[in-house]
Design a protein around this motif. Structure first.
Motif, short mmCIF file in Angstrom:
data_model
loop_
_atom_site.label_atom_id
_atom_site.label_comp_id
_atom_site.label_asym_id
_atom_site.label_seq_id
_atom_site.Cartn_x
_atom_site.Cartn_y
_atom_site.Cartn_z
N ASN A 46 -4.94 4.09 10.83
CA ASN A 46 -3.62 2.95 11.31
C ASN A 46 -3.43 2.65 12.73
OD1 ASN A 46 -2.19 5.52 9.32
ND2 ASN A 46 -1.39 3.44 8.83
N LYS A 70 7.24 2.99 12.59
CA LYS A 70 6.29 2.31 12.57
C LYS A 70 6.53 1.25 13.77
CE LYS A 70 3.26 -0.11 9.66
NZ LYS A 70 2.84 -0.33 8.08
N GLU A 91 7.46 -6.11 5.21
CA GLU A 91 7.69 -4.63 4.83
C GLU A 91 9.38 -4.66 4.93
OE1 GLU A 91 4.94 -1.34 5.39
OE2 GLU A 91 4.72 -2.13 7.21
N CYS A 154 -0.33 12.34 1.10
CA CYS A 154 -1.31 11.48 0.31
C CYS A 154 -2.20 12.49 -0.56
CB CYS A 154 -2.38 10.97 1.15
SG CYS A 154 -1.44 9.47 2.20
N HIS A 261 0.47 -5.80 -4.32
CA HIS A 261 0.39 -5.08 -2.92
C HIS A 261 -0.71 -5.51 -2.20
CE1 HIS A 261 -0.52 -1.48 -0.17
NE2 HIS A 261 0.79 -0.99 -0.41
N ASP A 263 -3.43 -3.91 -0.81
CA ASP A 263 -4.20 -2.87 -0.33
C ASP A 263 -3.67 -1.79 -0.95
OD1 ASP A 263 -5.90 -1.53 1.34
OD2 ASP A 263 -4.52 -1.35 3.05
N ASN A 267 -4.53 5.74 0.53
CA ASN A 267 -3.97 5.74 1.80
C ASN A 267 -2.52 5.19 1.65
OD1 ASN A 267 -6.28 6.34 3.04
ND2 ASN A 267 -6.88 4.86 4.23
N ASN A 268 -2.12 4.47 0.70
CA ASN A 268 -0.78 3.93 0.68
C ASN A 268 -0.28 4.11 -0.50
OD1 ASN A 268 -1.31 2.37 3.07
ND2 ASN A 268 -2.58 0.86 1.90
N ILE A 288 3.77 3.02 0.04
CA ILE A 288 3.89 2.46 1.23
C ILE A 288 3.12 1.21 1.75
CG2 ILE A 288 5.03 4.72 1.73
CD1 ILE A 288 2.34 5.36 3.25
N ASP A 289 3.31 0.71 2.94
CA ASP A 289 2.52 -0.06 3.50
C ASP A 289 2.65 -1.42 2.80
OD1 ASP A 289 2.26 1.52 5.66
OD2 ASP A 289 -0.05 2.10 5.19
N GLN A 291 2.27 -4.43 3.61
CA GLN A 291 1.81 -5.53 4.66
C GLN A 291 1.42 -6.74 4.21
OE1 GLN A 291 0.75 -2.73 8.43
NE2 GLN A 291 -0.46 -2.27 6.83
#
Length: 349
Positions: A46, A70, A91, A154, A261, A263, A267-268, A288-289, A291
């Protein structure tokens, strides 16, 4: 892209979130007595943001609140390449606006309470700073619920997702995409003002599908590819074929176009477990994430997940089944939300 080693090594000091900054983000409904924060991620993870785990004591009863902050990257170099202000803007819209729209349409469609799907962690506050009407990193921040005390974490990203994890996440991914499409069908103005707003591109100036924008991004990619010796012999053919151009802000194909999304990997994705063992079955999942959200073919998320995040051998043995599973849950979600499913046949997908 080569990032200086000192920028990701963790050697740089990470400034903690201050009490006054947190109080401003949480708003008047919360009175902060004290807070304790620590780095949330390992060095090298990150590096496009500064992630902190924050334990807060609130007045008047000293209730504890476990949060994730964040914050902008520490490094000015990373700030320059991360578009942090703009990604945080996306986000903020996802967690505070899209999440509410998703809940509202389920409730309005009389989805039973036990079947309501909430795929987002709770957002306690967010702020995006602007200079000359452009989002900037300085003083921008996002505060989310820390899901770890609730049993979320995760999955083992080295091993990859097994069958049970993949089943769960594919079924919920289908519901994410289908819910956005239901909003498009039943609430077009809300879709335009909220969903599409979260999907706005930010990488370069110009209209979303401007050819000059695609050319600029393609040039940057080829600069990076030219540094890889194994790829050099194929660069000219790759350029002449224009094979990569559709991947830069692709035109959405209806009727399946939805929020993507972009990505969507281990990880997300946070899975909820009843024990500390990775071998236990997950009972829930959060995403999550957000972005890099785009308005695009949702199948891109599915394919990226299957080939980036699953256990070796799982996809070749179950590929058709995963696609069918995705479509079944996609259709089920549309039906629950009162949408006509005829345009969304498996063959069209």
């Amino acid at each position: 892209m080569d990032i200086p080693e000192e920028e990701v090594s963790g050697a740089m000091s990470v400034p903690p979130l201050t009490k006054s900054e947190l109080a401003d983000l949480l708003g008047p409904d919360f009175t902060v007595e004290s807070l304790k924060s620590e780095r949330l991620t390992q060095a090298g993870d990150n590096y496009f943001s500064n992630m902190q785990a924050v334990e807060v004591k609130l007045l008047p009863h000293r209730r504890k609140l476990h949060l994730v902050a964040k914050l902008p990257p520490v490094s000015s170099f990373v700030i320059g390449i991360s578009h942090f202000g703009d990604t945080l803007r996306k986000e903020k819209i996802m967690y505070l606006e899209v999440a509410k729209v998703f809940q509202d349409i389920q409730i309005e469609s009389n989805v039973p309470v036990r079947e309501l799907v909430d795929l987002f962690p709770k957002c306690y506050g967010a702020h995006v700073s602007y200079v000359d009407n452009m989002p900037v990193a300085e003083k921008s921040a996002l505060i989310l619920e820390d899901l770890r005390p609730l049993g979320y974490r995760c999955a083992d990203r080295i091993k990859g997702l097994d069958l049970a994890h993949t089943y769960l996440v594919v079924s919920r991914l289908a519901r994410l995409h289908a819910t956005a499409i239901a909003v498009k069908i039943k609430k077009p103005l809300v879709f335009k003002n909220v969903i599409l707003h979260a999907c706005e591109n930010f990488m370069t100036e110009g209209p979303p599908h401007d050819e000059k924008k695609k050319d600029k991004m393609e040039d940057k990619l080829f600069e990076q590819l030219a540094s890889i010796e194994e790829i050099k012999p194929y660069l000219d053919c790759l350029k002449k074929s224009n094979a990569l151009k559709p991947y830069f802000f692709p035109l959405p194909i209806e009727p399946f176009a939805s929020i993507k999304h972009s990505d969507f990997c281990t990880n997300n994705i946070l899975f909820k477990y009843t024990t500390d063992s990775y071998e236990s079955l997950p009972t829930d999942v959060k995403f999550i994430d957000f972005q890099m959200t785009q308005y695009d073919s949702p199948v891109r998320d599915l394919i990226f997940l299957l080939y980036s995040s699953t256990d070796n051998g799982l996809v070749p043995d179950n590929y058709d089944h995963f696609i069918q599973l995705y479509h079944e849950h996609f259709i089920d979600a549309l039906m629950k939300l009162g949408c006509d499913i005829k345009p969304f046949s498996y063959d069209v997908l």
